[in-house]
Design a protein around this motif. Structure first.
Motif, PDB file in Angstrom:
ATOM      1  N   TYR A 124      -1.294  -5.270   3.897  1.00  0.00           N
ATOM      2  CA  TYR A 124      -1.868  -5.316   5.243  1.00  0.00           C
ATOM      3  C   TYR A 124      -0.789  -5.198   6.309  1.00  0.00           C
ATOM      4  CZ  TYR A 124      -6.190  -7.123   3.192  1.00  0.00           C
ATOM      5  OH  TYR A 124      -7.343  -7.268   2.462  1.00  0.00           O
ATOM      6  N   GLN A 125      -1.248  -4.767   7.489  1.00  0.00           N
ATOM      7  CA  GLN A 125      -0.443  -4.988   8.684  1.00  0.00           C
ATOM      8  C   GLN A 125      -1.013  -6.270   9.288  1.00  0.00           C
ATOM      9  OE1 GLN A 125      -1.099  -2.394  12.095  1.00  0.00           O
ATOM     10  NE2 GLN A 125       1.108  -2.204  12.345  1.00  0.00           N
ATOM     11  N   TYR A 136       4.354  -6.097   7.969  1.00  0.00           N
ATOM     12  CA  TYR A 136       3.553  -5.694   6.812  1.00  0.00           C
ATOM     13  C   TYR A 136       3.688  -6.741   5.728  1.00  0.00           C
ATOM     14  CZ  TYR A 136       2.915  -1.164   8.984  1.00  0.00           C
ATOM     15  OH  TYR A 136       2.546  -0.173   9.845  1.00  0.00           O
ATOM     16  N   THR A 137       2.625  -6.934   4.988  1.00  0.00           N
ATOM     17  CA  THR A 137       2.663  -7.931   3.913  1.00  0.00           C
ATOM     18  C   THR A 137       1.796  -7.466   2.733  1.00  0.00           C
ATOM     19  OG1 THR A 137       1.974 -10.165   3.303  1.00  0.00           O
ATOM     20  CG2 THR A 137       0.841  -9.209   5.172  1.00  0.00           C
ATOM     21  N   GLU A 138       2.246  -7.790   1.528  1.00  0.00           N
ATOM     22  CA  GLU A 138       1.407  -7.546   0.346  1.00  0.00           C
ATOM     23  C   GLU A 138       0.166  -8.425   0.513  1.00  0.00           C
ATOM     24  OE1 GLU A 138       2.458  -5.626  -2.503  1.00  0.00           O
ATOM     25  OE2 GLU A 138       4.040  -4.992  -1.112  1.00  0.00           O
ATOM     26  N   VAL A 189      -4.725  -7.265  10.483  1.00  0.00           N
ATOM     27  CA  VAL A 189      -5.187  -6.399  11.568  1.00  0.00           C
ATOM     28  C   VAL A 189      -5.545  -5.013  11.038  1.00  0.00           C
ATOM     29  CG1 VAL A 189      -4.505  -5.295  13.739  1.00  0.00           C
ATOM     30  CG2 VAL A 189      -3.796  -7.640  13.275  1.00  0.00           C
ATOM     31  N   SER A 190      -4.663  -4.485  10.161  1.00  0.00           N
ATOM     32  CA  SER A 190      -4.898  -3.142   9.623  1.00  0.00           C
ATOM     33  C   SER A 190      -4.409  -3.103   8.179  1.00  0.00           C
ATOM     34  CB  SER A 190      -4.159  -2.112  10.479  1.00  0.00           C
ATOM     35  OG  SER A 190      -4.371  -0.813   9.960  1.00  0.00           O
ATOM     36  N   ILE A 191      -4.550  -1.939   7.562  1.00  0.00           N
ATOM     37  CA  ILE A 191      -4.038  -1.784   6.198  1.00  0.00           C
ATOM     38  C   ILE A 191      -2.552  -1.401   6.255  1.00  0.00           C
ATOM     39  CG2 ILE A 191      -6.260  -1.185   5.152  1.00  0.00           C
ATOM     40  CD1 ILE A 191      -5.472   1.779   5.386  1.00  0.00           C
ATOM     41  N   GLU A 232      -2.338   3.101  13.265  1.00  0.00           N
ATOM     42  CA  GLU A 232      -1.759   4.050  12.302  1.00  0.00           C
ATOM     43  C   GLU A 232      -2.541   4.087  10.989  1.00  0.00           C
ATOM     44  OE1 GLU A 232       1.064   6.141  12.287  1.00  0.00           O
ATOM     45  OE2 GLU A 232       0.898   5.889  14.464  1.00  0.00           O
ATOM     46  N   GLY A 233      -2.925   2.920  10.497  1.00  0.00           N
ATOM     47  CA  GLY A 233      -3.646   2.847   9.222  1.00  0.00           C
ATOM     48  C   GLY A 233      -4.943   3.625   9.302  1.00  0.00           C
TER      49      GLY A 233
END
Ligand code: 3PG
Ligand code: MG
Length: 417
Positions: A289-290, A302-304, A315-317, A351-352
């Motif tokens: 995810y973002q 960003y995180t796994e 928030v996003s992928i 962006e995602g």
């Protein structure tokens, strides 16, 4: 829906000179600081206005903007007037319905724009937000009287009623379900946008080419989960995106940090998962995810997915998911995207979604994007022309594709009162 209710089938035989047309549109556009951020819905309504004006009719527009009773701010429709003026229309704002009735007899070429319908008590009650509310008849007595009075006030302003508010057809709002019933069936029609949307979206309902992939994100989770339960029957793959994915993740005991969840509908999740398993439908979750820190507008990283921190808001992928989901998208012959994700005020978070839309544009098949924010993002990144159909509806489109009846269409099956 029978062809006979469509305005386009009748327009050539109608003499509308001097007739007042009460036109329900869905001009629920994003407005920030009095500025319209995306005008897709208004543009889609213009052919209808033009068609009526060419026949000499006086057009009186009614619409809602936002959900003023549920959360601020509730916008006045007066903010739409400059848009109409800049685009060559003469438009006059009239918040008072009695005055509107008087004004509606004057200046046939001027559009009369009524105030945001949701500023008035009779337009909605809580039930209106429930897509499964059976019928307008079950609305409680008090509200029923209020709604009927409001409907009568509106109906008095026009000689004809035209509903071209496709994006609001899934609502039980008075202007959608009650007002048409106050008109003679020969004087009420569904507009060209409703006709076009129904035609295009029927391609997702009647024998869509497989594999059929549904991409789902965004909020309004309470509205969407019951529909997703219906859609499981119709699609091959579901790609879950923020925010709706977190209600699933919470049910499954996965980490979600402070991401948005709707606990009131979490009980539907196991039904969806069970049905998907029985039908062999793949439900895919993001790998990363973002996330924003502390709140939705916080600093981004960003995180796994399994490493989401307690203070993270998804928030996003993330980039891994972009690739993972892209592979699925490219295998599809039919794709339906519903529910924008990301923070609409921060380009970095879009962006995602941009990557997902770009992949959709590459498929050799039929792609549909529905909803105001989703269409806005497609436009913002210049991807709109690669998508086969951009629907003005969010929830309405989802309801239609789920196979449920739209209250706005159902109202036309009833006798006038
Ligand atoms: C929409 O934007 O989806 C429609 O205008 C309906 O709005 P609502 O979800 O607030 O009823
Ligand atoms: Mg295509």
């Amino acid at each position: 829906m029978e062809e006979t209710v469509f305005l386009t089938s009748h327009i050539k035989d109608l003499d509308l000179t001097g007739e007042r047309i009460l036109l329900r549109l869905d001009l629920n556009v994003p407005v920030v600081g009095n500025k319209i951020i995306n005008d897709h819905k208004i543009k889609q309504a213009l052919p209808t206005i033009d068609m009526l004006q060419k026949k000499g009719a006086k057009v009186i527009i009614m619409t809602h903007i936002g959900r003023p009773k549920e959360y601020p701010p509730g916008f006045s429709t007066k903010h739409l007037i400059p848009w109409f003026k800049q685009n060559g229309y003469v438009a006059q704002f009239e918040p008072n319905f009695d005055k509107a009735k008087m004004e509606s007899y004057k200046n046939p070429n001027d559009i009369l724009l009524l105030e945001n319908l949701r500023f008035f008590d009779g337009e909605q009650n809580e039930g209106h937000f429930t897509i499964f509310a059976q019928d307008i008849a079950i609305i409680g007595d008090k509200q029923d009287v209020k709604a009927h009075l409001f409907a009568k006030n509106l109906a008095d302003i026009g000689d004809y009623y035209v509903n071209d508010a496709f994006g609001a057809m899934h609502r039980h709002d008075t202007s959608i379900t009650l007002v048409p019933q106050l008109f003679d069936p020969k004087k009420r029609f569904l507009g060209p946008l409703v006709e076009r949307e129904s035609l295009m979206l029927s391609k997702l309902v009647k024998n869509p080419e497989q594999p059929f992939t549904l991409i789902m994100g965004g909020g309004k989770i309470k509205d969407k989960l019951p529909l997703l339960a219906k859609l499981v029957d119709k699609v091959d793959t579901i790609l879950l995106c923020p925010a709706i994915v977190f209600t699933f993740s919470k049910f499954l005991g996965k980490k979600i940090g402070k991401s948005l969840v709707d606990d009131s509908v979490i009980s539907i999740v196991p039904d969806i998962l069970k049905k998907a398993q029985e039908k062999g439908v793949n439900i895919l979750f993001p790998l990363d995810y973002q996330a924003a820190t502390d709140n939705f507008n916080g600093p981004l990283s960003y995180t796994e997915s399994e490493a989401i921190e307690h203070n993270h808001v998804g928030v996003s992928i993330g980039p891994k998911t972009e690739g993972y989901f892209k592979d699925e998208i490219l295998k599809s012959k039919t794709i339906f995207f519903n529910g924008a994700f990301g923070n609409m005020n921060k380009n970095k978070t879009l962006e995602g979604m941009k990557h997902i839309l770009e992949a959709m544009g590459e498929i050799n098949g039929f792609s549909v994007v529905g909803g105001g924010d989703s269409v806005a993002v497609a436009n913002m990144f210049g991807i709109a022309n690669k998508i086969d159909y951009l629907s003005t509806g969010g929830g309405a489109t989802l309801t239609y594709v789920s196979g449920l009846e739209l209250p706005g269409l159902k109202a036309f099956e009833k006798e006038s009162t």
